[in-house]
Scaffold this active site. Structure first.
Site, PDB file in Angstrom:
ATOM      1  N   CYS A  52       0.786  -1.244   0.000  1.00  0.00           N
ATOM      2  CA  CYS A  52       0.000   0.000   0.000  1.00  0.00           C
ATOM      3  C   CYS A  52       0.816   1.291   0.000  1.00  0.00           C
ATOM      4  O   CYS A  52       0.647   2.122  -0.889  1.00  0.00           O
ATOM      5  CB  CYS A  52      -0.941   0.004   1.191  1.00  0.00           C
ATOM      6  SG  CYS A  52      -2.357  -1.058   0.904  1.00  0.00           S
TER       7      CYS A  52
HETATM    8  C1  UDX Z   1      -6.251  -4.783  -3.191  1.00  0.00           C
HETATM    9  C2  UDX Z   1      -5.573  -3.487  -3.620  1.00  0.00           C
HETATM   10  O1  UDX Z   1      -4.247  -3.724  -4.028  1.00  0.00           O
HETATM   11  C3  UDX Z   1      -5.670  -2.439  -2.558  1.00  0.00           C
HETATM   12  O2  UDX Z   1      -5.064  -1.262  -2.969  1.00  0.00           O
HETATM   13  C4  UDX Z   1      -7.087  -2.182  -2.303  1.00  0.00           C
HETATM   14  O3  UDX Z   1      -7.266  -1.209  -1.319  1.00  0.00           O
HETATM   15  C5  UDX Z   1      -7.842  -3.456  -2.021  1.00  0.00           C
HETATM   16  O4  UDX Z   1      -7.571  -4.482  -2.961  1.00  0.00           O
HETATM   17  P1  UDX Z   1      -5.461  -6.913  -1.882  1.00  0.00           P
HETATM   18  O5  UDX Z   1      -6.734  -7.440  -1.331  1.00  0.00           O
HETATM   19  O6  UDX Z   1      -4.216  -7.064  -1.079  1.00  0.00           O
HETATM   20  O7  UDX Z   1      -5.602  -5.343  -2.084  1.00  0.00           O
HETATM   21  O8  UDX Z   1      -5.250  -7.456  -3.404  1.00  0.00           O
HETATM   22  P2  UDX Z   1      -5.029  -8.917  -3.917  1.00  0.00           P
HETATM   23  O9  UDX Z   1      -4.524  -9.781  -2.828  1.00  0.00           O
HETATM   24  O10 UDX Z   1      -4.333  -8.793  -5.231  1.00  0.00           O
HETATM   25  O11 UDX Z   1      -6.522  -9.468  -4.186  1.00  0.00           O
HETATM   26  C6  UDX Z   1      -7.351  -9.121  -5.238  1.00  0.00           C
HETATM   27  C7  UDX Z   1      -8.244 -10.316  -5.596  1.00  0.00           C
HETATM   28  O12 UDX Z   1      -9.163  -9.955  -6.621  1.00  0.00           O
HETATM   29  C8  UDX Z   1      -7.458 -11.523  -6.154  1.00  0.00           C
HETATM   30  O13 UDX Z   1      -7.781 -12.670  -5.411  1.00  0.00           O
HETATM   31  C9  UDX Z   1      -7.937 -11.643  -7.611  1.00  0.00           C
HETATM   32  O14 UDX Z   1      -7.977 -12.982  -8.069  1.00  0.00           O
HETATM   33  C10 UDX Z   1      -9.317 -11.030  -7.523  1.00  0.00           C
HETATM   34  N1  UDX Z   1      -9.842 -10.535  -8.798  1.00  0.00           N
HETATM   35  C11 UDX Z   1      -9.106  -9.759  -9.602  1.00  0.00           C
HETATM   36  C12 UDX Z   1     -11.143 -10.875  -9.182  1.00  0.00           C
HETATM   37  O15 UDX Z   1     -11.834 -11.594  -8.497  1.00  0.00           O
HETATM   38  N2  UDX Z   1     -11.642 -10.392 -10.350  1.00  0.00           N
HETATM   39  C13 UDX Z   1     -10.905  -9.637 -11.200  1.00  0.00           C
HETATM   40  O16 UDX Z   1     -11.397  -9.235 -12.261  1.00  0.00           O
HETATM   41  C14 UDX Z   1      -9.583  -9.312 -10.807  1.00  0.00           C
HETATM   42  C1  UDX Z   2      -0.667   0.341   5.515  1.00  0.00           C
HETATM   43  C2  UDX Z   2      -1.519   1.343   6.310  1.00  0.00           C
HETATM   44  O1  UDX Z   2      -1.020   1.447   7.628  1.00  0.00           O
HETATM   45  C3  UDX Z   2      -2.983   0.908   6.303  1.00  0.00           C
HETATM   46  O2  UDX Z   2      -3.785   1.858   6.992  1.00  0.00           O
HETATM   47  C4  UDX Z   2      -3.379   0.820   4.853  1.00  0.00           C
HETATM   48  O3  UDX Z   2      -4.708   0.768   4.588  1.00  0.00           O
HETATM   49  C5  UDX Z   2      -2.571  -0.246   4.166  1.00  0.00           C
HETATM   50  O4  UDX Z   2      -1.208   0.170   4.224  1.00  0.00           O
HETATM   51  P1  UDX Z   2       0.462  -2.005   5.940  1.00  0.00           P
HETATM   52  O5  UDX Z   2       0.970  -1.879   4.542  1.00  0.00           O
HETATM   53  O6  UDX Z   2      -0.139  -3.284   6.381  1.00  0.00           O
HETATM   54  O7  UDX Z   2      -0.635  -0.895   6.216  1.00  0.00           O
HETATM   55  O8  UDX Z   2       1.691  -1.726   6.916  1.00  0.00           O
HETATM   56  P2  UDX Z   2       2.182  -0.605   7.918  1.00  0.00           P
HETATM   57  O9  UDX Z   2       2.079  -1.128   9.289  1.00  0.00           O
HETATM   58  O10 UDX Z   2       1.567   0.706   7.632  1.00  0.00           O
HETATM   59  O11 UDX Z   2       3.742  -0.543   7.545  1.00  0.00           O
HETATM   60  C6  UDX Z   2       4.169  -0.179   6.251  1.00  0.00           C
HETATM   61  C7  UDX Z   2       5.671  -0.178   6.139  1.00  0.00           C
HETATM   62  O12 UDX Z   2       6.225   0.888   6.878  1.00  0.00           O
HETATM   63  C8  UDX Z   2       6.376  -1.444   6.634  1.00  0.00           C
HETATM   64  O13 UDX Z   2       7.366  -1.818   5.711  1.00  0.00           O
HETATM   65  C9  UDX Z   2       6.981  -1.024   7.954  1.00  0.00           C
HETATM   66  O14 UDX Z   2       8.157  -1.758   8.242  1.00  0.00           O
HETATM   67  C10 UDX Z   2       7.298   0.433   7.688  1.00  0.00           C
HETATM   68  N1  UDX Z   2       7.342   1.250   8.915  1.00  0.00           N
HETATM   69  C11 UDX Z   2       6.217   1.425   9.665  1.00  0.00           C
HETATM   70  C12 UDX Z   2       8.520   1.879   9.298  1.00  0.00           C
HETATM   71  O15 UDX Z   2       9.563   1.750   8.615  1.00  0.00           O
HETATM   72  N2  UDX Z   2       8.533   2.650  10.426  1.00  0.00           N
HETATM   73  C13 UDX Z   2       7.427   2.850  11.194  1.00  0.00           C
HETATM   74  O16 UDX Z   2       7.518   3.567  12.197  1.00  0.00           O
HETATM   75  C14 UDX Z   2       6.228   2.206  10.801  1.00  0.00           C
END
Ligand code: UDX
Ligand code: UDX
Length: 416
Positions: A261
C-alpha cells in the site's frame, strides 16, 4: 443485508469475514478458482492473517467464481487488486473487469442495489470509470442503483482487529440514499462515520497513507543526520513523540517502508497530482528518500567486508513482522544487489521464506542460528524472535533496531 464481496485477496477476504461476523449474508467472488477452493477448505489460506482461520470457521461465507450467483446482493463491495506502474499510472484493469461483470449480472434486476468500491483508486475513478460502466446497459446511478466509495484502512497482521475496531468509517456517496445503505452495512461498529463525496473518500485514503509514508521518511531523514552526529535517533523519536500533536507511532527509523500500500499509494497520488498539473515535490522526496534508505545496509556492510565471495545472512524477508507478505519488501531490493555484487545469501524468516525463495531460488534457506553464522548479518524485519539470538562475535548491520544485536563484535544501525 446480502453482500457480494468481489475479490478474495487480503482486503476482500478480511472484509467478507468481518461483515459476516456483523451478521450479514456474504458471498465472496473471485475469478481465481484455485483460491476459492483453498478458502473453502478453511486451511492453508492464501494469506496469513492472525485470527482469520478461526473467524472463517465460525462464520458462514459462501464462495463462488460465478458472478451470476452473486447477482441478487443489496451491496456489491469491490475489493479487486489495483496496482500502479513505475510512473504511478494506476492499473484499473481488474476494477474495470469486475465492474463490467457486476453490470452484466444485474442487468435484469428491477430492484435497487448499491455498488461500493473498496479498492484503492485515484481520485475521480469511481465517478469517471465505475459509474459509466454500470450505466452502460441503460440503468441510471441514483435512480436504479446507488454508488459509494469506502476505503479500507487495514494493516496487515491486524486486519481483523482494524475492521472490527476502526478509527473511522469513511463513506464517499453518490447520493444520500447510497450512503444510507453503506452506513447500515457498518452498523455494529463503534466509530465515527464521515460521509463525503466519492472523490473525497478516494483522496482520504491516499492522503492518509501518504502521510504515514511521510512520517517514516521524515524520521529516516532525521535518523540519517543523527547517525552522522552520533545521536541515538530512537531517543530523539521518543522525545518528539511525547508531544501528543506528533505521537509515538510511525517514528521507527530504519530501512523504510514497503508493502502493498504505502509505496503504491504514494505513486498514485503523485501521478494524480501531475495529471492535475501540479508537481508534488514533498511526496516525491518521501519516495526518493525511501528508495535510497533501502540500500543503506549494503553501503554500511561494504565498509566492513568485501561482498564478492562473502556469505551474507539475511534475517527477515517480509515487508514487516506478523505477515508472510513480501510485496515491495526491502529484502527484495537488498538481496538483488547482494547477488549482483557476487555475494552468496542465506536467509531466514518465520513466515515469508517460502514466498521469497520462489522469487530467489539461488538464496539458501536456513534457520535463524545458521543465518547468524555468516560472514555478516543484515536484519531487515523486526521479528521479536530476532531479539533472542546470540550475535556475539558477529558483524551485524541492523535495519530495524533489534536491541540484542548490539552485542555483536561489529554493530551498525542504519540510522543510529
Ligand atoms: C487490493 C488493492 O491492491 C488495494 O489497494 C485495495 O485497497 C484493495 O484491494 P489486496 O486485497 O491485497 O488489495 O489485493 P489482492 O490480494 O491482489 O486481491 C485481489 C483479488 O481480486 C485476487 O484474489 C484476484 O484474483 C481477484 N480478482 C481480480 C477478481 O476476483 N476479479 C478480477 O477481475 C480481478
Ligand atoms: C498500511 C496502512 O497502515 C494501512 O492503513 C493501509 O490501509 C494499508 O497500508 P500495511 O501496509 O499493512 O498498512 O503496513 P504498515 O504497518 O503501515 O507498515 C508499512 C511499512 O512501513 C512497513 O514496511 C513497515 O516496516 C514500515 N514502517 C512502519 C517503518 O519503517 N517505520 C514505522 O515507524 C512504521
Amino acid at each position: 443485508m446480502k453482500v457480494s464481496v468481489i475479490g478474495a485477496g487480503y482486503v476482500g477476504l478480511i472484509s467478507g469475514a468481518c461483515l459476516a461476523e456483523l451478521g450479514h449474508d456474504i458471498i465472496l467472488v473471485d475469478v481465481d478458482k484455485e483460491k476459492i477452493a483453498t478458502i473453502n477448505t478453511g486451511k492453508n489460506l492464501p494469506i496469513y492473517e492472525e485470527g482469520l482461520e478461526e473467524l472463517l470457521s465460525r462464520v458462514h461465507i459462501k464462495t463462488s467464481s460465478d458472478y451470476a450467483e452473486a447477482a441478487s446482493a443489496d451491496v456489491f463491495l469491490i475489493c479487486v487488486g489495483t496496482t500502479a506502474d513505475e510512473s504511478g499510472a494506476i492499473f484499473s484493469r481488474h476494477l474495470v473487469t469486475a465492474t463490467g461483470q457486476i453490470a452484466a449480472a444485474v442487468k435484469d434486476r428491477q430492484d435497487y442495489y448499491v455498488v461500493a468500491v473498496k479498492s484503492t483508486v485515484s481520485p475521480g475513478t469511481t465517478e469517471e470509470v465505475v459509474i459509466p460502466i454500470l450505466e452502460k446497459a441503460g440503468k441510471k446511478a441514483g435512480v436504479d442503483f446507488g454508488v459509494c466509495m469506502t476505503p479500507e484502512f487495514l494493516t496487515e497482521g491486524r486486519g481483523i482487529y482494524n475492521f472490527m475496531n476502526p478509527n473511522r468509517i469513511i463513506i464517499g456517496e453518490y447520493d444520500k440514499r447510497s450512503g444510507d445503505v453503506l452506513e447500515r452495512l457498518h452498523r455494529g461498529l463503534d466509530a465515527p462515520v464521515l460521509r463525503t463525496g466519492l472523490s473525497t473518500a478516494e483522496m482520504i485514503k491516499l492522503a492518509s497513507n501518504a502521510f504515514l509514508a511521510t512520517k517514516i521518511s521524515y524520521i529516516n531523514e532525521i535518523g540519517n543526520i543523527c547517525k552522522r552526529l552520533g545521536i541515538d535517533t530512537y531517543d530523539v523519536a521518543r522525545g518528539m513523540g511525547l508531544d501528543d500533536r506528533i505521537g509515538q507511532k510511525f517514528l521507527n527509523a530504519g530501512i523504510g517502508f514497503g508493502g502493498s500500500c504505502l509505496p503504491k499509494d504514494l505513486k498514485i497520488l503523485i501521478s494524480s497530482a501531475q495529471k492535475a498539473d501540479y508537481q508534488p515535490d514533498l511526496l516525491q522526496s518521501v519516495t526518493d528518500l525511501n528508495e535510497a534508505q533501502a540500500l543503506k545496509p549494503v553501503e554500511l556492510l561494504e565498509k566492513h567486508i568485501s561482498l564478492k565471495g562473502a556469505t551474507v545472512g539475511i534475517l527477515g524477508l517480509s515487508f514487516k513482522p506478523g505477515t508472510d507478505d513480501i510485496r515491495d519488501s526491502r529484502a527484495i531490493r537488498i538481496v538483488r544487489v547482494l547477488l549482483d555484487e557476487g555475494a552468496a545469501v542465506k536467509a531466514y524468516d518465520p513466515l515469508a521464506l517460502g514466498k521469497f525463495l520462489e522469487l530467489f531460488p539461488e538464496v539458501k534457506a536456513a534457520t535463524a542460528e545458521e543465518v547468524v553464522d555468516s560472514d555478516a548479518v543484515l536484519i531487515l524485519t523486526e521479528w521479536a524472535e530476532f531479539d533472542k539470538l546470540d550475535y556475539r562475535g558477529r558483524i551485524v548491520i541492523d535495519g530495524r533496531r533489534i536491541e540484542k544485536a548490539r552485542e555483536a563484535r561489529i554493530y551498525e544501525g542504519v540510522c543510529w
